[in-house]
Enzyme design. Structure first.
Site, PDB file in Angstrom:
ATOM      1  N   GLY A 198       0.824  -1.191   0.000  1.00  0.00           N
ATOM      2  CA  GLY A 198       0.000   0.000   0.000  1.00  0.00           C
ATOM      3  C   GLY A 198       0.863   1.247   0.000  1.00  0.00           C
ATOM      4  N   CYS A 199       0.281   2.362  -0.403  1.00  0.00           N
ATOM      5  CA  CYS A 199       1.073   3.596  -0.502  1.00  0.00           C
ATOM      6  C   CYS A 199       1.489   4.108   0.871  1.00  0.00           C
ATOM      7  CB  CYS A 199       0.302   4.658  -1.281  1.00  0.00           C
ATOM      8  SG  CYS A 199      -1.377   4.967  -0.699  1.00  0.00           S
ATOM      9  N   TYR A 200       0.567   4.113   1.842  1.00  0.00           N
ATOM     10  CA  TYR A 200       0.950   4.532   3.190  1.00  0.00           C
ATOM     11  C   TYR A 200       2.003   3.596   3.793  1.00  0.00           C
ATOM     12  CZ  TYR A 200      -2.939   7.928   3.586  1.00  0.00           C
ATOM     13  OH  TYR A 200      -3.792   8.985   3.434  1.00  0.00           O
ATOM     14  N   THR A 222       4.225   1.876   2.283  1.00  0.00           N
ATOM     15  CA  THR A 222       5.510   2.115   1.627  1.00  0.00           C
ATOM     16  C   THR A 222       6.271   3.232   2.326  1.00  0.00           C
ATOM     17  OG1 THR A 222       4.757   1.326  -0.533  1.00  0.00           O
ATOM     18  CG2 THR A 222       6.620   2.846  -0.518  1.00  0.00           C
TER      19      THR A 222
END
EC number: 1.2.1.38
Length: 343
Positions: free
Chosen positions: A145-147, A149
Site C-alpha cells: 500500500g502507498c501509506y 511504503t
C-alpha cells in the site's frame, strides 16, 4: 529481451500510472489494456496524458484477455484481484497492486477487509531486509500500500538495527486525493478539498494499519504496535509521513543516523537527505524516489522521521515495475529513470 505485459484496471489512477511507466520501459511491449465498466472506450478519453496509447481500446477484464502475456498487472479493487489471479497460469508473473495478497495474518485480513484471505505473496518493497532475494524469480508479487511504503521506509532501518522500542510507534501521514481513487465522492471534490485538511480512519481503523505493523514487526523480530492516522491533503498526489518511535536506552543520534545511512546509502530510489534538509512532496512527484530526514528528540527520547513519496509512483506503480524488474532479472532501475517535477 522483450516482455509482453497486460494491464488491468487501466481506467483508474494506479492502472494509468503503470501504463505511463511501462510506455517508457525499454524491455516492455504493452499488450492487453483492460477495464471493467469502461471496456470499449478509447484509453485517450480516460487517460488523456497517455498520448502514445490514446487510440488503444480498453478490453474487458477477463482471464482470456489477460492470458498469454509474460506479465499481468492487476490494478483492481480488493477482492477482484484474487479471483482473477487464481485463474492465470503459474508461469505468468502476476503483480497485484491491490491489497488481496499483502497480509500474512488471515485474521487481520478478515477483520479489516471482511472477506476470506486469499493467501500471501512476496512483498514488493525491495528496500526492506531480504525482499530483493524474495522477489528474484517470483511469479506472484503483492505491491505494498502507498501509506505502508512510506511508513516502512521511514522506520524499518531503526527496527532492523535494534535501536527502537516496539510498543509506542506513532505515524501520521498526509496524502493527496488520488490515493482514494477515481470514483466520485463528495469529500474529494475541489470545493471540499481546496484549502482544507481532514483526518480519516482515526483510532486504528485504517486498513493499512496491520500492513504497517506486519512490516515493522518483521524487521524488529518482535511484535510492533502502531498508532496510524492518515490525513487527506489538498494536493492531487504525494504522501508526507511523519513517524516517531521511542529509542532504546543508550541510543545516540549518531547511531540512529548511521543506521539509516547504512540502510539506504546504496539504494537507487531512497535518499537520506543531508542533515538539516527536510523533504517536501513536490521533490518526488512523478518519480519512483523517496526522500527522508530524521532527527533525535532528546526531550522525549524519540526518533522523528519524515519520508515523502509519490503515492502513485513509488507508492504503487513505480514500486510494481521495480519489483517486476527484479523478478525477471532486468536492471532494477529499467523504465524508472524519472526525476521529480518542479515547481
Amino acid at each position: 529481451m522483450t516482455i509482453s505485459v497486460a494491464v488491468s484496471g487501466a481506467s483508474g489512477y494506479a492502472g494509468g500510472e503503470v501504463l505511463r511507466i511501462l510506455a517508457g520501459h525499454p524491455d516492455v511491449t504493452i499488450g492487453a489494456i483492460t477495464a471493467h465498466s469502461n471496456a470499449g472506450s478509447r484509453l485517450g478519453e480516460l487517460q488523456p496524458h497517455l498520448h502514445g496509447l490514446a487510440s488503444r481500446i480498453l478490453e474487458d477484464t477477463t482471464v482470456e484477455n489477460l492470458s498469454g502475456h509474460d506479465v499481468v498487472f492487476l490494478a483492481l479493487p480488493h477482492g477482484a484481484s484474487a479471483e482473477i489471479a487464481a485463474q492465470l497460469p503459474e508461469g505468468t508473473v502476476v503483480i497485484d497492486a491491490g491489497a488481496d495478497h499483502r497480509l500474512e495474518d488471515p485474521a487481520a485480513w478478515e477483520k479489516f477487509y471482511g472477506s476470506a484471505h486469499a493467501g500471501t505473496w512476496p512483498y514488493g518493497l525491495p528496500e526492506l531486509p531480504g525482499q530483493r532475494e524474495a522477489l528474484k524469480g517470483a511469479t506472484r508479487i503483492a505491491v505494498p500500500g502507498c501509506y505502508p511504503t512510506s511508513a516502512l521506509l521511514a522506520l524499518t532501518p531503526g527496527f532492523a538495527a535494534n535501536l527502537l522500542e516496539p510498543d509506542d510507534v506513532v505515524i501520521v501521514s498526509a496524502s493527496g486525493t488520488s490515493g482514494a481513487g477515481k470514483a466520485a465522492k463528495v469529500n474529494l471534490i475541489g470545493a471540499e478539498v481546496m484549502g482544507s485538511m481532514s483526518p480519516y480512519g482515526v483510532g486504528g481503523g485504517h486498513r493499512h494499519t496491520p500492513e504497517i505493523e506486519q512490516g515493522l514487526s518483521n524487521a524488529a523480530g518482535e511484535r510492533v504496535t502502531v498508532s496510524f492516522t492518515p490525513t487527506l491533503a489538498p494536493m492531487s498526489r504525494g504522501i508526507l509521513t511523519t513517524a516517531t518511535a521511542k529509542v532504546k536506552a543508550g541510543t545516540t543520534a549518531e547511531q540512529l543516523r548511521q543506521a539509516w545511512a547504512d540502510a539506504y546509502d546504496d539504494e537507487p530510489f531512497v535518499h537520506l537527505l543531508p542533515e538539516g534538509q527536510w523533504p517536501g512532496t513536490k521533490s518526488v512527484q512523478g518519480s519512483n524516489h523517496a526522500a527522508m530526514q530524521l532527527a533525535f528528540d532528546p526531550h522525549t527520547g524519540r526518533v522523528v522521521v519524515t519520508c515523502v513519496i509519490d503515492n502513485l509512483t513509488k507508492g504503487t506503480a513505480g514500486g510494481a515495475v521495480q519489483s517486476m524488474n527484479i523478478a525477471l532479472g532486468l536492471p532494477e532501475t529499467a523504465g524508472l529513470n524519472l526525476q521529480g517535477v518542479a515547481p
